[in-house]
Design an enzyme around this catalytic site. Structure first.
Site, PDB file in Angstrom:
ATOM      1  N   ARG A 109      29.425  44.359  41.889  1.00 34.32           N
ATOM      2  CA  ARG A 109      29.243  42.934  42.194  1.00 34.32           C
ATOM      3  C   ARG A 109      30.495  42.434  42.891  1.00 34.32           C
ATOM      4  O   ARG A 109      31.595  42.552  42.363  1.00 34.32           O
ATOM      5  CB  ARG A 109      28.994  42.116  40.920  1.00 34.32           C
ATOM      6  N   GLU A 141      37.040  39.001  43.785  1.00 33.85           N
ATOM      7  CA  GLU A 141      37.252  40.343  43.229  1.00 33.85           C
ATOM      8  C   GLU A 141      35.989  41.168  43.437  1.00 33.85           C
ATOM      9  O   GLU A 141      34.932  40.650  43.780  1.00 33.85           O
ATOM     10  CB  GLU A 141      37.596  40.281  41.737  1.00 33.85           C
ATOM     11  N   ASN A 188      33.714  43.939  41.211  1.00 35.92           N
ATOM     12  CA  ASN A 188      33.507  44.516  39.878  1.00 35.92           C
ATOM     13  C   ASN A 188      32.800  45.854  40.022  1.00 35.92           C
ATOM     14  O   ASN A 188      31.729  45.922  40.635  1.00 35.92           O
ATOM     15  CB  ASN A 188      32.632  43.591  39.030  1.00 35.92           C
ATOM     16  N   SER A 213      27.877  42.077  35.134  1.00 37.04           N
ATOM     17  CA  SER A 213      26.838  41.493  34.281  1.00 37.04           C
ATOM     18  C   SER A 213      26.083  40.342  34.942  1.00 37.04           C
ATOM     19  O   SER A 213      26.399  39.914  36.041  1.00 37.04           O
ATOM     20  CB  SER A 213      27.466  41.013  32.970  1.00 37.04           C
ATOM     21  N   LYS A 218      42.526  45.635  40.245  1.00 39.03           N
ATOM     22  CA  LYS A 218      43.078  44.606  41.144  1.00 39.03           C
ATOM     23  C   LYS A 218      44.101  45.210  42.103  1.00 39.03           C
ATOM     24  O   LYS A 218      44.236  44.790  43.240  1.00 39.03           O
ATOM     25  CB  LYS A 218      43.751  43.487  40.330  1.00 39.03           C
ATOM     26  N   LYS A 272      47.197  37.859  38.810  1.00 39.85           N
ATOM     27  CA  LYS A 272      46.082  38.598  38.196  1.00 39.85           C
ATOM     28  C   LYS A 272      46.543  39.943  37.634  1.00 39.85           C
ATOM     29  O   LYS A 272      47.207  40.709  38.331  1.00 39.85           O
ATOM     30  CB  LYS A 272      45.001  38.879  39.250  1.00 39.85           C
ATOM     31  N   GLU A 302      39.295  43.334  33.446  1.00 38.05           N
ATOM     32  CA  GLU A 302      37.996  42.694  33.633  1.00 38.05           C
ATOM     33  C   GLU A 302      37.724  41.822  32.412  1.00 38.05           C
ATOM     34  O   GLU A 302      38.398  41.924  31.404  1.00 38.05           O
ATOM     35  CB  GLU A 302      36.898  43.757  33.765  1.00 38.05           C
ATOM     36  N   GLY A 303      36.681  40.985  32.516  1.00 36.80           N
ATOM     37  CA  GLY A 303      36.237  40.259  31.332  1.00 36.80           C
ATOM     38  C   GLY A 303      36.635  38.796  31.299  1.00 36.80           C
ATOM     39  O   GLY A 303      36.229  38.062  30.421  1.00 36.80           O
ATOM     40  N   ARG A 309      27.829  31.578  39.454  1.00 41.47           N
ATOM     41  CA  ARG A 309      28.471  31.043  38.250  1.00 41.47           C
ATOM     42  C   ARG A 309      29.191  29.779  38.653  1.00 41.47           C
ATOM     43  O   ARG A 309      29.936  29.776  39.638  1.00 41.47           O
ATOM     44  CB  ARG A 309      29.503  32.027  37.700  1.00 41.47           C
TER      45      ARG A 309
END
Length: 480
Positions: free
Chosen positions: A129, A146, A148, A153, A310, A368, A372-373, A455
């Site tokens: 993603r 970024e 992923n 998800s 990253k 950064k 992740e998360g 989002r």
């Protein structure tokens, strides 16, 4: 955020109070009844769901930029595939990071051990993603936040946002505008990748394994994938196991096949394993290593996981670096345009210059880590303190990125336990484009764009992870 442009909303705001209360109640029930839901973090029960936070009506997004991001995805898929298979590049790029970031070092050690012993499976499955914000200082053109490569998800729940918001639009008498809301094929696209990988494995009794956290709050998103696979292919069984359970139950067969009890595993889909807390002890790392050595097709394989750090993203944004991985000059130009400024903080001339630049004008940047998360970044005025607390060596675990300034949209954020009626708030939206790629170093079997997610967070919030509790699910209303 004075002076920030405001995108025109899809319907005139505010909505009359009585109408707003009625439609909000209906939308909440629609969300729960259609599985746009999550388990509560504050009042957890495996027998209960709350609706996932959502935006009542779709948020405006520039159509041209949405199409651009969609069209780029297959190029980005191929780029990440090529990066993942470049051992020299991964080793050089992460050399400083692994000295100071224990988690990345542990992942890298798994990678080196598997390289030394030989990969049990040449094929990797990427369910990726790529996340973007529109940048108001460049005519709202999208800039990549970024990429992923693990546990990308919300493909499941996002597929339900467009129908939910279409229902709301119809309730409000604006059904004529639904044509500006793009269809979303994220769930079928991502599951199609797993099914294709299962077919490539070519063992009809083998299963697909979902590696999950000890507690799954985002259960509906995961189950949508599992149930969709079973619906499309009744012959494919999905197992769910934690890393700890894989360690207890799993072993390698004589031909490196991964065996869990009576089942042979064809495909491993990691929904956990992307943060240190998922590895309670050496057992979980041993389980990860065993899976990486196995014949099962991994999503992601360890090299794909490392390609999503990253530090790799920052290295790819350097001039001329894309030429190493993409041969077509037009494609290089197109990908280069979505990158914003990304800077190394290593103890080098360039890294020290970035450090000074961040201390001087912190409001221009985001700091950064390799995580992740969500919830891990440092913004603006907090950056100087964070940097001063780090040694020169520790800085190598972080990158500096230009702050992207998105336009504002206005709408209603609906959250469990939120105000009734909700208030009109200023929002910013982050677009995620899903991609699927399956192949080995020389041969790509499939490569396609697979739907999207939006989002949306309050314009005053720095981070917008829905699972992290700060954002809300949404879908785009495309503006010309």
């Amino acid at each position: 955020m004075t002076g920030t442009p405001v995108l025109e909303p899809c319907v005139p705001l505010p909505i009359a109070e009585r109408t707003l209360i009625d439609v909000t109640e209906k939308a909440k029930d629609w969300a729960i009844m259609h599985g746009a839901a999550m388990r509560s973090k504050t009042n957890f029960s495996s027998d209960a769901l709350n609706f996932a936070p959502f935006i009542l009506m779709p948020s405006s997004f520039p159509r041209k930029e949405f199409e651009k991001a969609k069209n780029l995805q297959t190029i980005i898929n191929q780029l990440m595939h090529n990066v993942a298979h470049d051992e020299e590049f991964l080793t050089t790029t992460l050399a400083e990071t692994v000295k100071v970031d224990e988690f990345t070092a542990n992942l890298f050690n798994v990678y080196k051990k598997v390289l030394a012993n030989g990969f049990g499976q040449a094929y990797s499955l990427g369910l990726l993603r790529s996340d973007y914000l529109a940048h108001m200082f460049e005519d709202n053109s999208v800039k990549q936040v970024e990429i992923n490569t693990i546990a990308s998800s919300f493909g499941g729940i996002s597929t339900h946002m467009m129908p939910l918001q279409s229902f709301v639009m119809s309730e409000l008498g604006h059904a004529d505008k639904i044509k500006n809301m793009p269809e979303n094929t994220a769930l079928s696209g991502l599951c199609g990748g797993m099914i294709k990988a299962w077919e490539v494995y070519a063992q009809p009794k083998a299963v697909i394994l979902f590696v999950i956290e000890d507690v799954s709050y985002n259960i509906c998103d995961q189950r949508f994938h599992e149930f969709y696979i079973r619906e499309q292919r009744p012959d494919i069984k999905v197992l769910r196991r934690t890393l700890t359970e894989v360690h207890k139950e799993g072993k390698l067969g004589p031909n490196k096949e991964l065996l869990l009890g009576e089942y042979e595993v064809a495909v491993i889909y990691f929904r956990a394993g992307y943060e240190p807390l998922h590895y309670h002890s050496q057992d979980e790392w041993d389980a990860r290593y065993m899976m990486e050595c196995s014949r099962a097709i991994k999503c992601p394989s360890i090299h794909y996981h490392l390609a999503g750090t990253k530090k790799v993203q920052q290295a790819l944004a350097q001039p001329e670096m894309l030429e190493r991985f993409i041969s077509d000059p037009e494609k290089i130009k197109a990908v280069g345009q979505i990158f914003t400024g990304l800077y190394s903080l290593d103890d080098s001339e360039a890294g020290n210059a970035s450090y000074e630049m961040a201390l001087k004008e912190p409001e221009r940047f985001v700091l950064k880590p390799q995580r992740e998360g969500g919830g891990n970044n440092v913004y603006g005025a907090d950056i100087p303190d964070a940097l001063r607390k780090m040694s020169r060596v520790e800085r190598a675990a972080w990158i500096l990125m230009d702050l992207i300034q998105p336009p504002i949209s206005k709408g209603y954020m609906i959250r469990p336990g939120g105000k009734s009626p909700p208030e009109v708030v200023d929002l910013v939206s982050e677009l995620g484009i899903f991609g699927v790629i399956l192949g080995d170093v020389d041969n790509v079997i499939c490569n396609y764009q697979a739907g999207h997610m939006l989002r949306t967070k309050l314009s005053t919030a720095n981070e917008g992870g829905v699972a992290a509790g700060l954002g809300a699910l949404d879908s785009p209303y495309l503006l010309d």
